[in-house]
Design a protein around this motif. Structure first.
Motif, PDB file in Angstrom:
ATOM      1  N   GLU A 146      -7.247 -23.544 -20.457  1.00 46.83           N
ATOM      2  CA  GLU A 146      -5.980 -22.821 -20.390  1.00 46.83           C
ATOM      3  C   GLU A 146      -5.268 -22.837 -21.739  1.00 46.83           C
ATOM      4  OE1 GLU A 146      -2.802 -20.664 -18.634  1.00 46.83           O
ATOM      5  OE2 GLU A 146      -4.858 -21.046 -17.986  1.00 46.83           O
ATOM      6  N   LYS A 147      -5.024 -21.639 -22.286  1.00 44.04           N
ATOM      7  CA  LYS A 147      -4.255 -21.438 -23.516  1.00 44.04           C
ATOM      8  C   LYS A 147      -4.681 -22.385 -24.650  1.00 44.04           C
ATOM      9  CE  LYS A 147      -0.282 -19.573 -21.006  1.00 44.04           C
ATOM     10  NZ  LYS A 147       1.145 -19.696 -20.664  1.00 44.04           N
ATOM     11  N   ALA A 190     -12.695 -18.305 -21.245  1.00 41.22           N
ATOM     12  CA  ALA A 190     -13.931 -18.707 -20.580  1.00 41.22           C
ATOM     13  C   ALA A 190     -15.075 -18.939 -21.554  1.00 41.22           C
ATOM     14  CB  ALA A 190     -14.334 -17.638 -19.571  1.00 41.22           C
ATOM     15  N   THR A 191     -15.914 -19.907 -21.221  1.00 36.86           N
ATOM     16  CA  THR A 191     -17.232 -20.043 -21.814  1.00 36.86           C
ATOM     17  C   THR A 191     -18.211 -19.342 -20.879  1.00 36.86           C
ATOM     18  OG1 THR A 191     -16.648 -22.203 -22.734  1.00 36.86           O
ATOM     19  CG2 THR A 191     -18.989 -21.669 -22.603  1.00 36.86           C
ATOM     20  N   ILE A 192     -19.030 -18.437 -21.405  1.00 38.63           N
ATOM     21  CA  ILE A 192     -19.810 -17.559 -20.535  1.00 38.63           C
ATOM     22  C   ILE A 192     -21.287 -17.539 -20.917  1.00 38.63           C
ATOM     23  CG2 ILE A 192     -17.839 -16.087 -19.994  1.00 38.63           C
ATOM     24  CD1 ILE A 192     -18.801 -14.082 -22.055  1.00 38.63           C
ATOM     25  N   GLU A 193     -22.106 -17.194 -19.911  1.00 29.76           N
ATOM     26  CA  GLU A 193     -23.536 -16.977 -20.102  1.00 29.76           C
ATOM     27  C   GLU A 193     -23.903 -15.641 -19.474  1.00 29.76           C
ATOM     28  OE1 GLU A 193     -25.505 -20.170 -18.184  1.00 29.76           O
ATOM     29  OE2 GLU A 193     -25.062 -21.658 -19.754  1.00 29.76           O
ATOM     30  N   ALA A 194     -24.811 -14.922 -20.088  1.00 22.18           N
ATOM     31  CA  ALA A 194     -25.226 -13.617 -19.578  1.00 22.18           C
ATOM     32  C   ALA A 194     -25.977 -13.758 -18.255  1.00 22.18           C
ATOM     33  CB  ALA A 194     -26.105 -12.913 -20.607  1.00 22.18           C
ATOM     34  N   THR A 195     -25.925 -12.696 -17.448  1.00 22.43           N
ATOM     35  CA  THR A 195     -26.726 -12.599 -16.224  1.00 22.43           C
ATOM     36  C   THR A 195     -27.576 -11.339 -16.318  1.00 22.43           C
ATOM     37  OG1 THR A 195     -25.175 -11.260 -14.920  1.00 22.43           O
ATOM     38  CG2 THR A 195     -24.806 -13.655 -14.964  1.00 22.43           C
ATOM     39  N   SER A 196     -28.250 -11.012 -15.251  1.00 21.43           N
ATOM     40  CA  SER A 196     -29.094  -9.824 -15.240  1.00 21.43           C
ATOM     41  C   SER A 196     -28.282  -8.532 -15.151  1.00 21.43           C
ATOM     42  CB  SER A 196     -30.074  -9.888 -14.060  1.00 21.43           C
ATOM     43  OG  SER A 196     -29.355  -9.993 -12.838  1.00 21.43           O
ATOM     44  N   GLU A 197     -26.959  -8.641 -14.894  1.00 18.64           N
ATOM     45  CA  GLU A 197     -26.092  -7.476 -14.791  1.00 18.64           C
ATOM     46  C   GLU A 197     -25.208  -7.399 -16.032  1.00 18.64           C
ATOM     47  OE1 GLU A 197     -24.322  -6.648 -11.018  1.00 18.64           O
ATOM     48  OE2 GLU A 197     -25.711  -7.956  -9.946  1.00 18.64           O
ATOM     49  N   LEU A 226      -4.227 -22.903 -12.015  1.00 17.81           N
ATOM     50  CA  LEU A 226      -5.368 -22.329 -11.306  1.00 17.81           C
ATOM     51  C   LEU A 226      -6.626 -22.397 -12.172  1.00 17.81           C
ATOM     52  CD1 LEU A 226      -6.545 -20.844  -8.864  1.00 17.81           C
ATOM     53  CD2 LEU A 226      -5.727 -18.700  -9.872  1.00 17.81           C
ATOM     54  N   THR A 227      -6.457 -22.227 -13.471  1.00 19.58           N
ATOM     55  CA  THR A 227      -7.595 -22.302 -14.394  1.00 19.58           C
ATOM     56  C   THR A 227      -8.309 -23.647 -14.282  1.00 19.58           C
ATOM     57  OG1 THR A 227      -6.507 -20.797 -15.941  1.00 19.58           O
ATOM     58  CG2 THR A 227      -8.289 -22.141 -16.812  1.00 19.58           C
ATOM     59  N   ASP A 228      -7.556 -24.731 -14.159  1.00 17.00           N
ATOM     60  CA  ASP A 228      -8.160 -26.058 -14.052  1.00 17.00           C
ATOM     61  C   ASP A 228      -8.983 -26.187 -12.766  1.00 17.00           C
ATOM     62  OD1 ASP A 228      -6.962 -26.745 -16.441  1.00 17.00           O
ATOM     63  OD2 ASP A 228      -5.265 -27.782 -15.508  1.00 17.00           O
ATOM     64  N   ALA A 229      -8.472 -25.634 -11.672  1.00 21.83           N
ATOM     65  CA  ALA A 229      -9.207 -25.687 -10.408  1.00 21.83           C
ATOM     66  C   ALA A 229     -10.481 -24.857 -10.474  1.00 21.83           C
ATOM     67  CB  ALA A 229      -8.310 -25.207  -9.274  1.00 21.83           C
ATOM     68  N   LEU A 230     -10.403 -23.692 -11.088  1.00 23.47           N
ATOM     69  CA  LEU A 230     -11.589 -22.847 -11.221  1.00 23.47           C
ATOM     70  C   LEU A 230     -12.624 -23.504 -12.138  1.00 23.47           C
ATOM     71  CD1 LEU A 230      -9.850 -19.360 -11.468  1.00 23.47           C
ATOM     72  CD2 LEU A 230     -11.307 -20.168  -9.602  1.00 23.47           C
ATOM     73  N   ARG A 231     -12.142 -24.242 -13.115  1.00 21.89           N
ATOM     74  CA  ARG A 231     -13.071 -24.982 -13.986  1.00 21.89           C
ATOM     75  C   ARG A 231     -13.890 -25.973 -13.165  1.00 21.89           C
ATOM     76  NH1 ARG A 231     -11.611 -29.386 -18.739  1.00 21.89           N
ATOM     77  NH2 ARG A 231     -13.586 -29.230 -19.855  1.00 21.89           N
ATOM     78  N   THR A 232     -13.240 -26.640 -12.216  1.00 21.93           N
ATOM     79  CA  THR A 232     -13.954 -27.562 -11.338  1.00 21.93           C
ATOM     80  C   THR A 232     -14.992 -26.816 -10.503  1.00 21.93           C
ATOM     81  OG1 THR A 232     -12.067 -29.081 -11.221  1.00 21.93           O
ATOM     82  CG2 THR A 232     -13.687 -29.208  -9.446  1.00 21.93           C
ATOM     83  N   LEU A 233     -14.602 -25.680  -9.930  1.00 19.70           N
ATOM     84  CA  LEU A 233     -15.531 -24.907  -9.106  1.00 19.70           C
ATOM     85  C   LEU A 233     -16.701 -24.368  -9.922  1.00 19.70           C
ATOM     86  CD1 LEU A 233     -13.118 -22.882  -6.779  1.00 19.70           C
ATOM     87  CD2 LEU A 233     -14.398 -24.955  -6.250  1.00 19.70           C
ATOM     88  N   ALA A 234     -16.452 -24.088 -11.203  1.00 22.22           N
ATOM     89  CA  ALA A 234     -17.523 -23.567 -12.063  1.00 22.22           C
ATOM     90  C   ALA A 234     -18.668 -24.562 -12.209  1.00 22.22           C
ATOM     91  CB  ALA A 234     -16.965 -23.203 -13.431  1.00 22.22           C
ATOM     92  N   GLY A 235     -18.367 -25.833 -12.043  1.00 20.72           N
ATOM     93  CA  GLY A 235     -19.392 -26.854 -12.169  1.00 20.72           C
ATOM     94  C   GLY A 235     -20.054 -27.221 -10.856  1.00 20.72           C
ATOM     95  N   THR A 293      -5.688 -31.492  -7.956  1.00 18.19           N
ATOM     96  CA  THR A 293      -5.579 -31.148  -9.369  1.00 18.19           C
ATOM     97  C   THR A 293      -4.232 -31.626  -9.916  1.00 18.19           C
ATOM     98  OG1 THR A 293      -7.008 -29.207  -9.153  1.00 18.19           O
ATOM     99  CG2 THR A 293      -5.532 -29.265 -11.058  1.00 18.19           C
ATOM    100  N   PRO A 294      -4.223 -32.516 -10.884  1.00 22.69           N
ATOM    101  CA  PRO A 294      -2.943 -32.977 -11.443  1.00 22.69           C
ATOM    102  C   PRO A 294      -2.313 -31.887 -12.300  1.00 22.69           C
ATOM    103  CG  PRO A 294      -4.754 -33.893 -12.694  1.00 22.69           C
ATOM    104  CD  PRO A 294      -5.382 -33.165 -11.536  1.00 22.69           C
ATOM    105  N   PRO A 295      -1.011 -31.968 -12.528  1.00 20.31           N
ATOM    106  CA  PRO A 295      -0.375 -31.000 -13.430  1.00 20.31           C
ATOM    107  C   PRO A 295      -1.058 -30.988 -14.786  1.00 20.31           C
ATOM    108  CG  PRO A 295       1.285 -32.266 -12.259  1.00 20.31           C
ATOM    109  CD  PRO A 295      -0.037 -32.915 -11.959  1.00 20.31           C
ATOM    110  N   GLY A 296      -1.239 -29.799 -15.324  1.00 18.19           N
ATOM    111  CA  GLY A 296      -1.889 -29.650 -16.619  1.00 18.19           C
ATOM    112  C   GLY A 296      -0.934 -29.085 -17.637  1.00 18.19           C
ATOM    113  N   ARG A 297      -1.368 -28.055 -18.352  1.00 19.72           N
ATOM    114  CA  ARG A 297      -0.546 -27.477 -19.414  1.00 19.72           C
ATOM    115  C   ARG A 297       0.799 -27.021 -18.849  1.00 19.72           C
ATOM    116  NH1 ARG A 297      -1.594 -25.806 -24.533  1.00 19.72           N
ATOM    117  NH2 ARG A 297      -0.178 -24.262 -25.405  1.00 19.72           N
ATOM    118  N   GLY A 298       1.885 -27.355 -19.568  1.00 22.49           N
ATOM    119  CA  GLY A 298       3.221 -27.007 -19.115  1.00 22.49           C
ATOM    120  C   GLY A 298       3.695 -27.839 -17.945  1.00 22.49           C
ATOM    121  N   ASN A 299       2.971 -28.927 -17.655  1.00 24.12           N
ATOM    122  CA  ASN A 299       3.282 -29.796 -16.514  1.00 24.12           C
ATOM    123  C   ASN A 299       3.254 -29.013 -15.201  1.00 24.12           C
ATOM    124  OD1 ASN A 299       3.799 -32.435 -15.564  1.00 24.12           O
ATOM    125  ND2 ASN A 299       5.982 -31.986 -15.338  1.00 24.12           N
TER     126      ASN A 299
END
Length: 300
Positions: free
Chosen positions: A194-195, A176-183, A234-243, A224-230
């Motif tokens: 992914e990997k 993950a690329t992350i940013e701090a929050t108040s917690e 789930l990581t790719d889908a969460l990346r979309t939701l992160a934006g 979501t099209p097949p990604g790493r390892g064909n």
């Protein structure tokens, strides 16, 4: 606190072939390999139940029937133990069926974790849910999942568990690329990969096998099209939701976990886990730990 839908259901993907444990997993699901005297999958269901998630969907595949049998009643065995007056083992045999309400769906093809989660769409519906991977066991003394559910209640969207790993190991995980929050233990996730190769990883905060996911993920996974390892990742889908914003199923936050995690994903980590669990058992440690010390002295 914002009014976000509560998390009441858990999804446990358990359809993998377990090829790293062949030949043991030729006819036995890897999720049923014992950690001392209890199958790994039971620890996962116990964790979900302890977090208040008593509706559990298991995503299984071929040759996984023994998982269903384990979480069912075994009347003949119970009668035999009852007749012997063996109350301790009788309680242990009955315990799995009483943990939660278990449901099952099959993943017809091994298309990846994202596809396995997508198989839960009909059962989960338009509700947030937890996803627990059986390769990662979290110590019961570290209530990670409860904390993740709290974070979802505060921020909405999805929440992933992040653990700091050595830099040379980042290529084994989603990172993950992350940013701090108040917690202190909560970060905003702005990107995921992914990997990644070690020299391309955005951090050494890796996703471990615990997620609390907004139902918007199903629409994303369907596109979501097949990604790493064909495989559909789930990581790719969460990346979309992160934006995305809250009105579209985002954002994604991470809980920085610094507790006790046990990896059972390969033979060496599995053996380490069994030894750690045995050394922590009050009924085994007094004999096991001294023997282990003597054995280590013998082999130098």
């Amino acid at each position: 606190m914002a009014d976000f839908d509560p998390v009441t259901k858990a999804v446990v993907p358990a359809a993998g072939l377990g090829t790293r444990f062949l030949p043991a997993t030729k006819a036995t699901p890897k999720e049923m390999l014992p950690i001392v005297d209890k199958p790994a999958i039971q620890y996962v269901v116990e964790e979900a139940a302890s977090a208040g998630l008593l509706d559990v969907l298991m995503v299984t595949g071929k040759n996984k029937r023994s998982i269903e049998d384990h979480f069912d009643r075994a009347f003949e065995l119970e009668e035999a133990l009852e007749a012997k007056g063996d109350e301790q083992r009788l309680s242990q045999v009955r315990e799995p069926a009483a943990l939660a309400t278990l449901h099952y769906v099959r993943q017809g093809e091994p298309k990846g974790l994202g596809h396995a989660v997508l198989c839960a769409k009909q059962h989960v519906g338009d509700h947030p849910f937890a996803c627990l991977l059986g390769d990662d066991l979290i110590d019961y003394r570290d209530p990670l999942l409860k904390r993740m559910i709290e974070v979802r209640a505060t921020f909405g969207g999805s929440v992933i568990a992040l653990m700091e790993v050595p830099r040379e190991q980042v290529s084994l995980y989603g990172v993950a690329t992350i940013e701090a929050t108040s917690e202190d233990d909560v970060v905003r996730v702005t990107d995921l990969v992914e990997k990644p190769p070690v020299d391309e990883a955005p951090s050494n905060w890796a996703i471990i096998g615990r997620y609390v996911i907004d139902p918007a993920v199903f629409e994303v996974l369907e596109n979501t099209p097949p990604g790493r390892g064909n495989e559909i990742q789930l990581t790719d889908a969460l990346r979309t939701l992160a934006g995305r914003g809250a009105e579209e199923g985002g954002p994604v936050h991470g809980v920085l976990f610094r507790g006790r995690r046990y990896d059972t994903g390969d033979k060496l980590d599995y053996l380490r886990t069994v030894v750690k669990f045995a050394a922590d058992r009050e009924d085994l440690a007094p004999d096991f730990v001294p023997w282990l010390r003597e054995f280590l002295d013998e082999i130098g």
